[in-house]
Motif scaffolding. Structure first.
Motif, PDB file in Angstrom:
ATOM      1  N   LYS A  24      -4.500   2.206   8.430  1.00  0.00           N
ATOM      2  CA  LYS A  24      -4.228   2.439   6.996  1.00  0.00           C
ATOM      3  C   LYS A  24      -2.765   1.809   6.566  1.00  0.00           C
ATOM      4  CE  LYS A  24      -4.802   5.546   3.069  1.00  0.00           C
ATOM      5  NZ  LYS A  24      -3.599   5.275   2.387  1.00  0.00           N
ATOM      6  N   ALA A  25      -2.587   1.016   5.862  1.00  0.00           N
ATOM      7  CA  ALA A  25      -1.210   0.401   5.288  1.00  0.00           C
ATOM      8  C   ALA A  25      -0.765   1.704   4.309  1.00  0.00           C
ATOM      9  CB  ALA A  25      -1.162  -0.750   4.366  1.00  0.00           C
ATOM     10  N   VAL A  26       0.390   2.132   4.714  1.00  0.00           N
ATOM     11  CA  VAL A  26       1.013   3.254   3.990  1.00  0.00           C
ATOM     12  C   VAL A  26       1.963   2.693   2.907  1.00  0.00           C
ATOM     13  CG1 VAL A  26       2.382   5.282   3.887  1.00  0.00           C
ATOM     14  CG2 VAL A  26       0.696   4.535   5.470  1.00  0.00           C
ATOM     15  N   SER A  27       3.066   1.782   3.402  1.00  0.00           N
ATOM     16  CA  SER A  27       4.183   1.234   2.385  1.00  0.00           C
ATOM     17  C   SER A  27       4.462  -0.097   3.113  1.00  0.00           C
ATOM     18  CB  SER A  27       5.276   2.172   2.168  1.00  0.00           C
ATOM     19  OG  SER A  27       5.880   2.306   3.376  1.00  0.00           O
ATOM     20  N   TYR A  28       5.336  -0.827   2.409  1.00  0.00           N
ATOM     21  CA  TYR A  28       5.597  -2.263   2.956  1.00  0.00           C
ATOM     22  C   TYR A  28       6.887  -2.650   2.091  1.00  0.00           C
ATOM     23  CZ  TYR A  28       4.137  -4.639  -1.320  1.00  0.00           C
ATOM     24  OH  TYR A  28       3.869  -5.198  -2.543  1.00  0.00           O
ATOM     25  N   LYS A  29       7.425  -3.666   2.705  1.00  0.00           N
ATOM     26  CA  LYS A  29       8.594  -4.444   2.095  1.00  0.00           C
ATOM     27  C   LYS A  29       8.533  -5.975   2.264  1.00  0.00           C
ATOM     28  CE  LYS A  29      12.350  -1.057   2.706  1.00  0.00           C
ATOM     29  NZ  LYS A  29      13.684  -0.826   3.209  1.00  0.00           N
ATOM     30  N   SER A  30       8.798  -6.793   1.378  1.00  0.00           N
ATOM     31  CA  SER A  30       8.466  -8.081   1.777  1.00  0.00           C
ATOM     32  C   SER A  30       9.953  -9.033   1.471  1.00  0.00           C
ATOM     33  CB  SER A  30       7.518  -8.736   0.731  1.00  0.00           C
ATOM     34  OG  SER A  30       8.160  -8.277  -0.421  1.00  0.00           O
ATOM     35  N   GLN A  31       9.597 -10.073   2.451  1.00  0.00           N
ATOM     36  CA  GLN A  31      10.904 -11.144   2.338  1.00  0.00           C
ATOM     37  C   GLN A  31      10.158 -12.612   1.850  1.00  0.00           C
ATOM     38  OE1 GLN A  31      12.478 -11.703   6.314  1.00  0.00           O
ATOM     39  NE2 GLN A  31      14.353 -12.156   5.564  1.00  0.00           N
TER      40      GLN A  31
ATOM     41  N   VAL B 191       5.333  -3.856   7.223  1.00  0.00           N
ATOM     42  CA  VAL B 191       4.178  -2.786   6.936  1.00  0.00           C
ATOM     43  C   VAL B 191       4.195  -1.634   7.713  1.00  0.00           C
ATOM     44  CG1 VAL B 191       1.785  -2.461   6.168  1.00  0.00           C
ATOM     45  CG2 VAL B 191       2.943  -4.937   5.893  1.00  0.00           C
ATOM     46  N   LYS B 192       4.365  -0.443   7.129  1.00  0.00           N
ATOM     47  CA  LYS B 192       4.142   0.849   7.816  1.00  0.00           C
ATOM     48  C   LYS B 192       2.692   1.103   7.831  1.00  0.00           C
ATOM     49  CE  LYS B 192       6.665   4.399   6.850  1.00  0.00           C
ATOM     50  NZ  LYS B 192       7.366   5.791   6.176  1.00  0.00           N
ATOM     51  N   VAL B 193       2.054   1.403   9.155  1.00  0.00           N
ATOM     52  CA  VAL B 193       0.862   1.582   9.226  1.00  0.00           C
ATOM     53  C   VAL B 193       0.331   2.785   9.753  1.00  0.00           C
ATOM     54  CG1 VAL B 193      -1.444   0.814  10.304  1.00  0.00           C
ATOM     55  CG2 VAL B 193       0.202  -0.881   9.227  1.00  0.00           C
ATOM     56  N   CYS B 194      -0.538   3.630   9.113  1.00  0.00           N
ATOM     57  CA  CYS B 194      -0.869   4.849   9.798  1.00  0.00           C
ATOM     58  C   CYS B 194      -2.028   4.460  10.866  1.00  0.00           C
ATOM     59  CB  CYS B 194      -1.196   5.861   8.822  1.00  0.00           C
ATOM     60  SG  CYS B 194      -1.993   7.399   9.796  1.00  0.00           S
ATOM     61  N   LEU B 195      -1.862   5.260  12.330  1.00  0.00           N
ATOM     62  CA  LEU B 195      -2.677   4.995  13.143  1.00  0.00           C
ATOM     63  C   LEU B 195      -3.760   6.061  13.550  1.00  0.00           C
ATOM     64  CD1 LEU B 195      -0.327   2.959  15.341  1.00  0.00           C
ATOM     65  CD2 LEU B 195      -1.982   1.991  14.084  1.00  0.00           C
ATOM     66  N   GLY B 196      -3.340   7.187  12.894  1.00  0.00           N
ATOM     67  CA  GLY B 196      -4.030   8.250  13.116  1.00  0.00           C
ATOM     68  C   GLY B 196      -3.393   9.253  13.802  1.00  0.00           C
TER      69      GLY B 196
ATOM     70  N   GLY C  26       5.662   3.923  17.895  1.00  0.00           N
ATOM     71  CA  GLY C  26       6.515   5.037  17.821  1.00  0.00           C
ATOM     72  C   GLY C  26       7.236   5.654  16.543  1.00  0.00           C
ATOM     73  N   LYS C  27       6.535   5.194  15.627  1.00  0.00           N
ATOM     74  CA  LYS C  27       7.246   5.471  14.379  1.00  0.00           C
ATOM     75  C   LYS C  27       6.762   6.866  13.672  1.00  0.00           C
ATOM     76  CE  LYS C  27       9.864   1.958  14.232  1.00  0.00           C
ATOM     77  NZ  LYS C  27      11.336   2.431  14.226  1.00  0.00           N
ATOM     78  N   THR C  28       7.428   7.257  12.762  1.00  0.00           N
ATOM     79  CA  THR C  28       6.820   8.531  12.092  1.00  0.00           C
ATOM     80  C   THR C  28       6.321   8.345  10.591  1.00  0.00           C
ATOM     81  OG1 THR C  28       8.925   9.471  11.478  1.00  0.00           O
ATOM     82  CG2 THR C  28       8.217  10.254  13.638  1.00  0.00           C
ATOM     83  N   GLU C  29       5.953   9.093   9.923  1.00  0.00           N
ATOM     84  CA  GLU C  29       5.654   8.955   8.550  1.00  0.00           C
ATOM     85  C   GLU C  29       6.939   9.082   7.606  1.00  0.00           C
ATOM     86  OE1 GLU C  29       3.145  11.122   4.889  1.00  0.00           O
ATOM     87  OE2 GLU C  29       3.471  12.239   6.758  1.00  0.00           O
ATOM     88  N   ASP C  30       7.708   9.416   8.174  1.00  0.00           N
ATOM     89  CA  ASP C  30       9.196   9.377   7.572  1.00  0.00           C
ATOM     90  C   ASP C  30      10.389   8.114   7.690  1.00  0.00           C
ATOM     91  OD1 ASP C  30       8.551  11.913   6.273  1.00  0.00           O
ATOM     92  OD2 ASP C  30       9.596  12.970   7.688  1.00  0.00           O
ATOM     93  N   ASP C  31       9.806   7.316   8.812  1.00  0.00           N
ATOM     94  CA  ASP C  31      10.598   6.375   9.231  1.00  0.00           C
ATOM     95  C   ASP C  31      10.571   5.280   8.197  1.00  0.00           C
ATOM     96  OD1 ASP C  31      11.616   7.387  11.632  1.00  0.00           O
ATOM     97  OD2 ASP C  31      10.092   6.444  12.746  1.00  0.00           O
ATOM     98  N   GLU C  32      11.792   4.788   7.838  1.00  0.00           N
ATOM     99  CA  GLU C  32      11.830   3.800   6.797  1.00  0.00           C
ATOM    100  C   GLU C  32      11.689   2.417   7.368  1.00  0.00           C
ATOM    101  OE1 GLU C  32      14.776   1.622   3.497  1.00  0.00           O
ATOM    102  OE2 GLU C  32      15.388   3.114   4.643  1.00  0.00           O
TER     103      GLU C  32
END
Length: 102
Positions: free
Chosen positions: A43-50, A59-64, A92-98
């Motif tokens: 599930k895509a959570v947030s994103y930045k674009s260039q 894109v930050k993605v939640c893998l469960g 290895g990212k977390t929900e809080d990682d930008e």
């Protein structure tokens, strides 16, 4: 600070949209192949674009199970008729990682 997107600059973080989820869904088989792992949640959570010659999405993605990844997805300009591409990713990212440039 301005929220206008400059060519080459990374946008501010935004909540994922249905369009971003479609990008993530399209790239999921490639991501799973590179990780040799299947993910029930993707599930895509947030994103930045260039803006480049097309658009690069970070894109930050939640893998469960509180597991997150950051995906770098390239969408070429439509007239090129080239497919979207998973350029890189970080595990290895977390929900809080930008999501940042990588």
């Amino acid at each position: 600070m301005t929220s206008k997107m400059m060519t080459g600059g990374l946008s501010e973080a935004k909540s994922a949209t249905p369009e971003i989820q479609e990008l993530v869904d399209e790239i999921k088989p490639t991501f799973e192949g590179k990780n040799n792992k299947k993910y029930e949640e993707f599930k895509a959570v947030s994103y930045k674009s260039q803006v480049v010659a097309g658009v690069m999405y970070y894109v930050k993605v939640c893998l469960g199970n509180d597991e997150y990844a950051h995906l770098k997805i390239y969408r070429p300009l439509p007239h090129t008729e080239k497919p979207i591409e998973l350029v890189d990713f970080q595990m290895g990212k977390t929900e809080d990682d930008e999501v940042t440039y990588f």
